[in-house]
Design a protein around this motif. Structure first.
Motif, PDB file in Angstrom:
ATOM      1  N   SER A 189       1.505   7.510   8.069  1.00  0.00           N
ATOM      2  CA  SER A 189       0.672   7.631   6.863  1.00  0.00           C
ATOM      3  C   SER A 189       0.291   9.081   6.572  1.00  0.00           C
ATOM      4  O   SER A 189      -0.097   9.421   5.463  1.00  0.00           O
ATOM      5  CB  SER A 189      -0.590   6.790   7.006  1.00  0.00           C
ATOM      6  N   VAL A 192       1.563  11.130   3.403  1.00  0.00           N
ATOM      7  CA  VAL A 192       1.144  10.804   2.034  1.00  0.00           C
ATOM      8  C   VAL A 192      -0.218  11.429   1.770  1.00  0.00           C
ATOM      9  O   VAL A 192      -1.211  11.058   2.388  1.00  0.00           O
ATOM     10  CB  VAL A 192       1.064   9.279   1.829  1.00  0.00           C
ATOM     11  N   CYS A 409      10.144   8.370  -0.924  1.00  0.00           N
ATOM     12  CA  CYS A 409       9.342   9.536  -1.279  1.00  0.00           C
ATOM     13  C   CYS A 409       8.572   9.229  -2.560  1.00  0.00           C
ATOM     14  O   CYS A 409       9.167   8.981  -3.600  1.00  0.00           O
ATOM     15  CB  CYS A 409      10.237  10.755  -1.482  1.00  0.00           C
ATOM     16  N   GLY A 410       7.265   9.254  -2.458  1.00  0.00           N
ATOM     17  CA  GLY A 410       6.416   8.932  -3.603  1.00  0.00           C
ATOM     18  C   GLY A 410       6.055  10.166  -4.396  1.00  0.00           C
ATOM     19  O   GLY A 410       6.531  11.270  -4.131  1.00  0.00           O
ATOM     20  N   THR A 416       1.472   5.905  -6.587  1.00  0.00           N
ATOM     21  CA  THR A 416       1.162   6.333  -5.212  1.00  0.00           C
ATOM     22  C   THR A 416       0.565   5.151  -4.452  1.00  0.00           C
ATOM     23  O   THR A 416       0.652   5.061  -3.230  1.00  0.00           O
ATOM     24  CB  THR A 416       0.161   7.506  -5.207  1.00  0.00           C
ATOM     25  N   ASN A 419       1.820   2.671  -1.604  1.00  0.00           N
ATOM     26  CA  ASN A 419       1.740   2.879  -0.149  1.00  0.00           C
ATOM     27  C   ASN A 419       0.921   1.787   0.527  1.00  0.00           C
ATOM     28  O   ASN A 419       1.017   1.591   1.726  1.00  0.00           O
ATOM     29  CB  ASN A 419       1.168   4.261   0.183  1.00  0.00           C
ATOM     30  N   VAL A 426       5.502   3.931   0.242  1.00  0.00           N
ATOM     31  CA  VAL A 426       5.390   5.370  -0.008  1.00  0.00           C
ATOM     32  C   VAL A 426       5.283   6.067   1.344  1.00  0.00           C
ATOM     33  O   VAL A 426       4.274   5.940   2.030  1.00  0.00           O
ATOM     34  CB  VAL A 426       4.169   5.707  -0.895  1.00  0.00           C
ATOM     35  N   ASP A 427       6.355   6.769   1.722  1.00  0.00           N
ATOM     36  CA  ASP A 427       6.359   7.452   3.015  1.00  0.00           C
ATOM     37  C   ASP A 427       5.903   8.897   2.912  1.00  0.00           C
ATOM     38  O   ASP A 427       5.422   9.474   3.878  1.00  0.00           O
ATOM     39  CB  ASP A 427       7.770   7.418   3.628  1.00  0.00           C
ATOM     40  N   THR A 428       6.123   9.531   1.737  1.00  0.00           N
ATOM     41  CA  THR A 428       5.647  10.904   1.564  1.00  0.00           C
ATOM     42  C   THR A 428       5.047  11.022   0.172  1.00  0.00           C
ATOM     43  O   THR A 428       5.458  10.345  -0.765  1.00  0.00           O
ATOM     44  CB  THR A 428       6.776  11.957   1.662  1.00  0.00           C
ATOM     45  N   CYS A 429       4.068  11.914   0.045  1.00  0.00           N
ATOM     46  CA  CYS A 429       3.556  12.287  -1.267  1.00  0.00           C
ATOM     47  C   CYS A 429       2.968  13.671  -1.116  1.00  0.00           C
ATOM     48  O   CYS A 429       2.165  13.907  -0.215  1.00  0.00           O
ATOM     49  CB  CYS A 429       2.497  11.293  -1.750  1.00  0.00           C
TER      50      CYS A 429
END
Lengths: 628, 198
Positions: A189, A192, A409-410, A416, A419, A426-429
């Motif tokens: 987490s 994100v 990838c968010g 968003t 996630n 959502v693994d990245t933001c």
């Protein structure tokens, strides 16, 4: 073998020696030769790209560093303004592989609009800054910067100025080997960015800075042996006249005082931020007078004035605030907190707050979620199902796609919230538009994954187009999912270029996202209705089997801008399996128990009749009004 | 700071319940009678089903839009768990207006967190002397829509006397803030809310 290397070439060779795996950048004098040299000396295993701009480059590098690869982004000082969005954010998120942001400043200016000083930017962004004074020192400093970045989980800025970038020195060039395989992206987490996470990160970063300043006070030049000890700060001589300097001015000072060294004490600052305070105090206490030589802004000078104040005024007990830990380093203040701190410091009795309770019963955890009927839920769920079906097919030898994991990838927008459980998509933001480019970096670092980028229609127009150009140009392998809900939903439904209406109320020709993608050169473009689950899943599965840049436009309007359908109902046939609740997590689906029978009911105040739950229900017991 | 000159109301609930409009109506009613008003609301992503809080302060001189803990004359809880979470804002002897219908978060449906709204209601009743429970079901049934809840609680606020606002002053604010076709139904909800405090 010794070679005559330009400062920028020395930095490139140093980065290769440090095992850099992904290098992105945007040209700009005096920075460009770093990336060119890495491309020229590439042992084969390094991904090098001219990105479409500095922002895209920084995000590509961030993605690669998330996956555990060492990465670098190069730019000139003006380009740092373009990259400011991701650069300001990535320190809060942190990195796994070392990430060096190389910025070339231009005193004069010789070929720039301004004399912008990147040392301030490091301080502003709370990112440690390493400075360069000669090509050989820069060769070592970039290697130290990678080590330091990885050890501390923070990106690092490496700064040089024109006369270091473009001057040459003879340097022993080591044999360049391919970088090691990177470990690959590990979902967590922490990738994100969310306000809550950022608050904790700010406190951590602030606390860490004092430690880094101490570490930098002991990161000292040692010239006895090869290049190893060249990178650091220096305190030389014990004369009564103090000279403080950094970067190329150190070379000028050395030359100027040659033969008279005994009269001077020279402080060289190679790590302007966090400023090596205890080293500076040691310097200040041993001299009668201080002369400061530095190009661009009086950065070292101001830092020394601050430290001098600390010594003579014993400022630690005089000026109280965040630096002394008296006021919280991050988060909001309040009148209550201010009164409490004043009471602690001044011994007053102002405290205006009362009524704390410590016996409140368990309260609900209520993270924000996608609205009931939000079409984004359908988009995320379709991708999730498609990936699961492919993995199952591969396992059973039924022509499933071959990949180690799917990474999502968010970006910045309502989506968003994808996630949240149970979607968990959502693994990245990082920042506006970064999903598209972070996905590229992840792919260049580790080619065994399938990488999805999710972006909204408004975000695509705002900062997704450049990233998409970058993907096509640099031969990325990724699936771009555009969640087109025909509005800027998160911020309150503002119009955008795809909607055909302006803030002046004029009807205009809408900019067509599909045609933009076509124009950019995306060969595979599909448009689906995210509330039609099977159609969407099939489109995603087909895209997974293709290579290159593929786009899927999930088109369905935000429920807040269209009239709602009648709420759907759960029939008596409901077996209480909770599949609908556990798979899509719509807030309108409420588990309830009556006469010992577990069933799901639909909150008619929330349901807008999107029908997604009915497509998930295994017994077909959910229906629209007309089907009853 | 002279508490008499500033009246403070904290509204809390779940995104989508209409706390922002309620705080704007209270502020508009105060401004109609020549007072100053400051508000601070949760806007943006947290609105999507998350916890939301609105601060409203009215009076002649208002130092800050944010109410310090223990300084709210009145706390309006649109949801019992949210009311309990914000109880520390209510001054000693202040009034709590409570909608006792719980809103289960998705995390509860997924079994990730246990939450029982009736426990929070019991707790609040045990802590607050002046606790007025809004008859949510009755108001929904009479008005035919849950969307008037935010105006009904303002009715209870008027009846409590904590903010020195009258039903008629809020009527004028409704006329200013709402679409004409919604005014009548909201005036009805306003009065039904006021009846809850008797």
């Amino acid at each position: 073998m010794k070679e005559l290397l330009m400062g920028n070439e020395a930095i490139a060779v140093g980065a290769l020696a440090a095992g850099v795996k992904v290098v992105a950048g945007y040209p700009g004098t005096p920075s460009s030769e770093v990336l060119e040299t890495i491309a020229k000396r590439n042992p084969g295993g390094v991904h090098v790209e001219w990105s479409v701009n500095e922002k895209a480059g920084a995000e590509v590098a961030a993605g690669a560093a998330y996956a555990g690869a060492r990465s670098m982004v190069t730019m000139k000082q003006m380009g740092l303004n373009v990259a400011a969005d991701p650069v300001m954010c990535v320190n809060y998120v942190g990195i796994r592989g070392g990430m060096v942001i190389y910025v070339a400043d231009d005193p004069g200016p010789i070929s720039s609009q301004t004399e912008q000083d990147t040392r301030h930017f490091g301080k502003y962004a709370h990112i440690p800054v390493f400075d360069c004074d000669t090509p050989e020192q820069a060769f070592q400093a970039v290697q130290d910067a990678f080590e330091f970045s990885e050890a501390n989980g923070t990106p690092v800025i490496l700064r040089a100025t024109t006369r270091v970038c473009h001057s040459c020195a003879d340097i022993e060039v080591p044999e360049i080997k391919n970088p090691p395989e990177c470990e690959g992206f590990v979902k967590d987490s922490k990738w994100v960015i969310f306000p809550r996470l950022s608050h904790q990160a700010k406190l951590k970063i602030f606390a860490r800075e004092a430690e880094l300043a101490d570490a930098f006070s002991e990161y000292l030049t040692d010239t006895r042996d090869s290049y190893k000890g060249l990178g650091g700060n220096a305190l030389e001589g014990n004369g009564s006249v103090g000279i403080a300097c950094g970067g190329i001015s150190y070379a000028y000072v050395k030359e100027a005082i040659a033969g008279h060294e005994e009269d001077f004490t020279v402080l060289k600052i190679a790590t302007p931020y966090p400023f090596p305070a205890s080293l500076a105090r040691q310097f200040l206490m041993g001299v009668d007078k201080v002369l400061v030589f530095e190009e661009l802004d009086p950065y070292i000078e101001d830092a020394l004035i601050y430290e001098y104040g600390n010594i003579s005024l014993d400022i630690d007990d005089f000026i109280l605030g965040k630096r002394t830990g008296t006021v919280p380093a991050g988060g909001e203040l309040s009148a209550g907190l201010v009164s409490k701190i004043i009471d602690e410091v001044a011994g007053t009795n102002l405290s205006i707050e009362c009524c704390e309770y410590d016996d409140i019963p368990d309260l609900p955890v209520r993270p924000p979620v996608l609205c009931a009927g939000c079409p984004h839920r359908g988009s995320f769920y379709a991708v999730k199902v498609a990936v699961a079906e492919e993995q199952k097919a591969a396992k059973e030898g039924k022509n499933g796609a071959d990949f180690t994991q799917a990474i999502y990838c968010g970006d910045i927008g309502c989506y968003t919230l994808g996630n949240a459980a149970p979607l968990d998509m959502v693994d990245t933001c990082l920042c506006m538009g970064a999903g598209i480019t972070v996905a590229q970096g992840l792919g260049h670092a580790d080619g065994r994954t399938v990488n999805f980028a999710f972006t909204g229609d408004s975000t695509f127009f705002a900062s997704g187009i450049t990233g998409t150009v970058n993907a096509v140009y640099n031969q990325s392998d990724m699936i771009l999912c555009i969640l087109d809900n025909s509005t800027t939903a998160m911020t309150g439904h503002q119009p955008h270029p795809g909607m055909g209406i302006t803030m002046m109320g004029e009807r205009v020709e809408p900019v067509d996202i599909g045609k933009v993608l076509e124009g950019i050169g995306v060969k595979s473009i599909r448009t689906v209705d995210p509330l039609n689950l099977r159609e969407s899943v099939d489109a995603v599965r087909a895209a997974i089997h293709e290579k290159g840049v593929r786009a899927i436009i999930f088109k369905s309007p935000c429920i807040a801008i269209v009239s709602h359908g009648a709420p759907w109902q759960v029939g008596e046939a409901c077996v209480g399996c909770m599949r609908c609740v556990n798979e899509i997590g719509c807030p309108a689906l409420i588990p309830h128990e009556e006469n010992g029978k577990k069933q799901v009911k639909i909150d008619t105040g929330l349901c807008v009749g999107c029908g997604l739950c009915a497509q998930v229900c295994p017994v077909g017991c959910i229906g629209g009004k007309s089907d009853d | 700071m002279t508490d008499q000159k500033v009246k403070s109301c904290l509204l809390c609930g779940v995104g989508g319940q209409g706390t922002v409009l309620a705080s704007r109506i209270i502020a508009a009613a105060a401004m109609e009678k020549g007072l100053r008003a400051r508000t601070a609301e949760t806007i943006g992503m947290a609105q999507r089903g998350g916890s939301v809080v609105s601060h409203v302060r009215i009076g002649e001189e208002i130092p800050s839009p944010m109410i310090p803990r223990g300084k709210a004359d009145i706390l309006i809880g649109f949801e019992p768990g949210e009311a309990a979470a914000n109880l520390s804002y209510l001054k000693e002897g202040g009034t709590l207006i409570l909608c006792d219908r719980e809103v289960k978060p998705v995390t509860a449906a997924l079994g990730q967190s246990g939450y029982d709204g009736s426990e929070a209601v019991q707790y609040l009743k045990s802590k607050v002397g002046k606790c007025c429970v809004i008859d949510v079901d009755h108001i929904f049934a009479e008005c035919g829509t849950p969307k008037v809840l935010n105006v009904a609680v303002v009715g209870a606020l008027c009846a409590s006397g904590e903010m020195d606002l009258t039903i008629e002053e809020v009527d004028r604010a409704l006329e200013l803030k709402m679409k004409p076709k919604l005014i009548d139904i909201n005036k009805k909800a306003l009065r039904m809310g006021a009846e809850c405090i008797k």
